[in-house]
Enzyme design. Structure first.
Site, short mmCIF file in Angstrom:
data_model
loop_
_atom_site.label_atom_id
_atom_site.label_comp_id
_atom_site.label_asym_id
_atom_site.label_seq_id
_atom_site.Cartn_x
_atom_site.Cartn_y
_atom_site.Cartn_z
N SER A 64 0.79 -1.24 0.00
CA SER A 64 0.00 0.00 0.00
C SER A 64 0.82 1.28 0.00
O SER A 64 0.26 2.37 -0.16
CB SER A 64 -0.94 0.02 1.20
N LYS A 67 0.32 3.43 -2.88
CA LYS A 67 -0.84 4.32 -2.98
C LYS A 67 -0.43 5.80 -2.95
O LYS A 67 -1.12 6.65 -3.50
CB LYS A 67 -1.85 4.00 -1.86
N TYR A 243 -4.35 3.39 8.16
CA TYR A 243 -5.67 2.79 8.34
C TYR A 243 -6.24 3.17 9.70
O TYR A 243 -6.15 4.32 10.11
CB TYR A 243 -5.59 1.26 8.19
N VAL A 261 1.13 -3.77 3.79
CA VAL A 261 1.08 -5.06 4.48
C VAL A 261 2.30 -5.95 4.19
O VAL A 261 2.43 -7.01 4.78
CB VAL A 261 -0.23 -5.86 4.18
N1 GLU Z 1 -2.38 -5.34 -1.82
C1 GLU Z 1 -2.93 -5.25 -0.49
C2 GLU Z 1 -4.42 -5.48 -0.53
O1 GLU Z 1 -5.03 -4.96 -1.39
C3 GLU Z 1 -2.58 -3.90 0.06
C4 GLU Z 1 -2.98 -3.72 1.47
C5 GLU Z 1 -1.96 -2.99 2.29
O2 GLU Z 1 -0.79 -2.94 1.99
O3 GLU Z 1 -2.36 -2.44 3.29
O4 GLU Z 1 -4.99 -6.16 0.24
#
Ligand code: GLU
Length: 309
Positions: A64, A67, A243, A261
């Site tokens: 993430s 992003k 988050y 993650v």
């Molecule tokens: N590729 C992971 C998902 O979509 C990203 C989530 C993350 O890194 O928090 O579940």
């Protein structure tokens, strides 16, 4: 400035006995295979000093953290109009939650929860084939990090594609609300590949430098975004970058940051440095447990905080 090398060495040594704490992201089979007993730290200052410790040279899946880069690209493409498609408020719920989307008519709370990031990928996909959008992201990451060797781990992208049931659900839901303009498979193809970008801590810290230096990478002179946009991306990282742990991260660390993650965290000390930490074991809300601890120690030792300027 404080002796940063001594500080990263001390933090690494202090956390060594705790290696392996937390749980790797086992819902993505390829990430479940990563040895949790690893910890890397890299600080790249706006003057170009690099201080590293532990596994700072080991590649990991940025997940993430991508992003942030996609958000930068999308803002470059459509500017403030992006905010018609995604909000700017902390979600107070899990990274992959679907509940809020129903209440809020398919407009995700922010660009850093999965639903929001999928909407942002849809924006970047506009006018492109999925392969071109993925190429654009990769080119952008290489540009900001000034490193042509950065690549995408296809095995991670495949692993997510075959198990990404929740992300398919989120995307289909948004498509039903008219907030995705491209076929779900195309948008998720882009999203899964952006999450599968592999970097090490040094590359990631370099990639974040533009956010630490008013939008321009001070080492290459590359202007990436305006100072105002860099400030605003940092604001979103501070309020939404972890988050449902964003408030706690702001309280404990006091710097804008974005977690993934895969166990990585990119943090920004505006005007001073870009920092990347990585340790695969996650806490209950999906943020690197030792990575967060390392950043808390770093902030305490250096006094770096956006609340104390
Ligand atoms: N590729 C992971 C998902 O979509 C990203 C989530 C993350 O890194 O928090 O579940």
């Amino acid at each position: 400035m404080a002796d940063l090398q001594a500080i990263v060495d001390d933090i690494h040594a202090a956390l060594l006995p705790r290696l392996g704490e937390g749980a790797v992201a086992d819902y993505i089979p390829q990430l479940a295979k990563v040895d949790p007993k690893q910890l890397g730290l890299a600080i790249v200052t706006t003057d170009g000093d690099i201080n590293i410790a532990g596994d700072a040279g080991t590649q990991f899946s940025i997940q993430s953290i991508s992003k942030v880069f996609m958000l930068t690209l999308a803002l470059g493409k459509v500017g403030e109009q992006l905010w018609n498609r995604v909000g700017r408020e902390p979600s107070g719920s899990a990274f992959n939650s679907i509940v809020q989307l129903e209440h809020e008519h398919g407009i995700p709370r922010n660009p850093f929860i999965n639903a929001g990031a999928i909407a942002v990928s849809d924006v970047v996909l506009s006018g492109h084939q999925p392969r071109e959008a993925i190429g654009e992201l990769l080119q952008f990451v290489r540009y900001v990090a000034d490193d042509e060797t950065i690549s995408i781990d296809e095995s991670v992208a495949r692993s997510e594609t075959s198990t990404g049931y929740r992300n398919f659900a989120l995307a289909n839901f948004m498509r039903a609300f008219g907030n995705l303009h491209h076929p779900v498979e195309h948008v998720l193809g882009v999203y899964f590949h952006q999450c599968a970008v592999s970097m090490n801590c040094v590359q990631l810290a370099k990639a974040g430098l533009y956010l630490a230096a008013r939008g321009t990478n001070p080492l290459t002179g590359h202007s990436v975004v305006s100072p105002k946009r860099a400030r605003r991306i940092n604001a979103l990282m501070l309020t939404c970058g972890h988050y449902d742990g964003s408030g706690d991260f702001a309280y404990r660390v006091g710097l804008p940051g974005k977690s993934g993650v895969g166990g990585g965290i990119l943090a920004v000390a505006p005007g001073i440095a870009s920092i990347a930490v990585w340790s695969p074991g996650l806490n209950k809300v999906g943020n690197s447990l030792l990575g967060s601890a390392a950043l808390e120690m770093l902030a305490a030792r250096t006094g770096w905080s956006v609340f104390d300027m």
